[in-house]
Design an enzyme around this catalytic site. Structure first.
Site, short mmCIF file in Angstrom:
data_model
loop_
_atom_site.label_atom_id
_atom_site.label_comp_id
_atom_site.label_asym_id
_atom_site.label_seq_id
_atom_site.Cartn_x
_atom_site.Cartn_y
_atom_site.Cartn_z
N SER A 17 0.85 -1.20 0.00
CA SER A 17 0.00 0.00 0.00
C SER A 17 0.88 1.25 0.00
O SER A 17 2.10 1.17 0.23
CB SER A 17 -0.88 -0.02 1.26
N ASP A 38 4.74 -7.62 3.07
CA ASP A 38 3.60 -6.97 3.73
C ASP A 38 2.78 -8.06 4.41
O ASP A 38 2.86 -9.23 4.04
CB ASP A 38 2.72 -6.23 2.70
N ASP A 66 4.26 -10.65 8.98
CA ASP A 66 3.98 -9.57 9.92
C ASP A 66 5.34 -9.15 10.50
O ASP A 66 6.05 -9.99 11.07
CB ASP A 66 3.06 -10.10 11.03
N TYR A 156 2.37 7.44 18.16
CA TYR A 156 2.95 7.52 16.81
C TYR A 156 4.18 8.43 16.81
O TYR A 156 5.24 8.07 16.29
CB TYR A 156 1.89 8.07 15.84
N PRO A 192 -3.62 5.57 1.81
CA PRO A 192 -4.75 5.05 2.59
C PRO A 192 -4.61 5.33 4.09
O PRO A 192 -5.60 5.58 4.78
CB PRO A 192 -4.70 3.54 2.30
P1 NAP Z 1 -0.39 2.48 4.37
O1 NAP Z 1 -0.93 2.96 3.09
O2 NAP Z 1 -1.30 2.08 5.47
O3 NAP Z 1 0.64 1.29 4.08
C1 NAP Z 1 1.29 0.62 5.13
C2 NAP Z 1 1.41 -0.84 4.77
O4 NAP Z 1 2.14 -1.49 5.84
C3 NAP Z 1 0.04 -1.55 4.67
O5 NAP Z 1 0.00 -2.43 3.57
C4 NAP Z 1 -0.02 -2.28 6.00
O6 NAP Z 1 -0.86 -3.41 5.98
C5 NAP Z 1 1.43 -2.68 6.17
N1 NAP Z 1 1.66 -3.09 7.55
C6 NAP Z 1 1.19 -2.52 8.68
N2 NAP Z 1 1.56 -3.21 9.74
C7 NAP Z 1 2.29 -4.26 9.29
C8 NAP Z 1 2.92 -5.35 9.93
N3 NAP Z 1 2.87 -5.54 11.25
N4 NAP Z 1 3.61 -6.23 9.17
C9 NAP Z 1 3.65 -6.09 7.81
N5 NAP Z 1 3.03 -5.10 7.15
C10 NAP Z 1 2.37 -4.18 7.89
O7 NAP Z 1 0.54 3.62 5.02
P2 NAP Z 1 1.55 4.67 4.35
O8 NAP Z 1 0.94 6.00 4.50
O9 NAP Z 1 2.03 4.20 3.06
O10 NAP Z 1 2.72 4.60 5.43
C11 NAP Z 1 3.96 3.97 5.16
C12 NAP Z 1 4.96 4.51 6.18
O11 NAP Z 1 5.10 5.92 6.00
C13 NAP Z 1 4.51 4.30 7.63
O12 NAP Z 1 5.63 3.93 8.41
C14 NAP Z 1 4.01 5.67 8.02
O13 NAP Z 1 4.13 5.89 9.41
C15 NAP Z 1 4.94 6.57 7.24
N6 NAP Z 1 4.43 7.91 7.00
C16 NAP Z 1 3.21 8.10 6.41
C17 NAP Z 1 2.77 9.40 6.22
C18 NAP Z 1 1.43 9.69 5.60
O14 NAP Z 1 0.94 10.84 5.70
N7 NAP Z 1 0.79 8.73 4.94
C19 NAP Z 1 3.55 10.50 6.60
C20 NAP Z 1 4.79 10.26 7.18
C21 NAP Z 1 5.22 8.97 7.37
P3 NAP Z 1 -2.35 -3.25 6.65
O15 NAP Z 1 -3.13 -2.48 5.61
O16 NAP Z 1 -2.77 -4.66 6.82
O17 NAP Z 1 -2.18 -2.49 7.93
#
Ligand code: NAP
Length: 250
Positions: A17, A38, A66, A156, A192
């Protein structure tokens, strides 16, 4: 600029994702062979299909695991012999808008487990494959929440600050091995996760700067590249300069 990534191999976690998917696609476009990890198998499959449809055709390795489960991580990461880069994107936001008295221990532990222990386990088990590459790069996705905080997101913010120092400490531990460790810390990225936290309507005419997963992926590609070989133990803070501004009313 040629990032000199063609023919290298990378592991991307959270590849099912958002940012992880964007990183997978950006690296595939540079000719990197991918192992995608993932816990969300359906999301992972979609990313693998997108990657396999890139101009540089490949069969990306799909690793359903995981990141908080050491046995699953060891089995998944142990399937790869050589890694020129590891990019840790898997993460969760945990409670948003909750004061500390309303945060349960289970919620606190879950955020720390995925966001901090996850990268620890992945890198611990990826180290033999990173060493095998000779010169390798690790990129962790932290957040601007490592340095600024929004109310109601204490777990967080804590986890993302821990990740910055984890990367710095690891870069020192691994000095001399040819393995670099850096962090990218973006502000709001349209994924997402952020849509789940803020609601879709917040992105219609946002009153805050929003970046795309592709923009974050470009930072990751540079840090994964030998072009950045002197960059180690640091953080690329991509927050549109927000945290640079003083409160002094000049
Ligand atoms: P996302 O769209 O929710 O993607 C995260 C992915 O990680 C999902 O497929 C999720 O699966 C998977 N995941 C979660 N827990 C896991 C686990 N225990 N083992 C394996 N896979 C796991 O989020 P994103 O926005 O791309 O975020 C990616 C990273 O960027 C994160 O570390 C987030 O903190 C960081 N970040 C995001 C933002 C933002 O605004 N989006 C800003 C700064 C930093 P599930 O769907 O099953 O949970």
């Amino acid at each position: 600029m040629d990032l000199q990534l063609r023919g290298t191999t990378a592991l991307v976690t959270g590849a099912g994702s958002g940012i992880g998917r964007a990183v997978a696609l950006a690296l595939a476009a540079e000719g990197v062979r991918l192992a995608l990890l993932d816990r969300d198998e359906a999301g992972l499959r979609e990313t693998a299909e997108l990657v396999n449809g890139e101009e540089e055709r490949q069969d990306a390795l799909m690793l359903v695991a995981d990141v908080t489960d050491e046995a699953q991580v060891a089995a998944a990461v142990g399937a790869v012999d050589r890694l020129d880069a590891v990019v840790c994107c898997a993460g969760i936001s945990g409670p948003v808008g909750s004061g500390i008295e309303d945060v349960t221990l289970a919620q606190w532990n879950a955020v720390l487990a995925v966001n901090v222990t996850g990268p620890f386990l992945v890198l611990k088990h990826a180290l033999p494959a990173l060493r095998a590459a000779g010169a390798a790069s690790v990129v962790l996705i932290s957040s601007d929440s490592a340095v600024v905080a929004s109310p109601g997101m204490v777990p967080y913010c804590t986890s993302k600050a821990a990740l910055v120092q984890f990367a710095r400490a690891l870069s020192v531990d691994l000095a001399g091995t040819g393995i670099r460790v850096n962090t990218v810390a973006p502000s709001v990225v349209d994924t997402p996760m952020s849509r789940g936290d803020l609601g879709d309507s917040a992105f219609d005419a946002p009153g805050f700067p929003v970046q795309s997963g592709d923009e974050v992926a470009a930072h990751v590609a540079y840090l994964a590249s030998p072009r950045s070989r002197a960059v180690n133990g640091t953080t690329v803070l991509s927050d549109f300069g927000y945290s640079a501004r003083s409160g002094f009313p000049a």
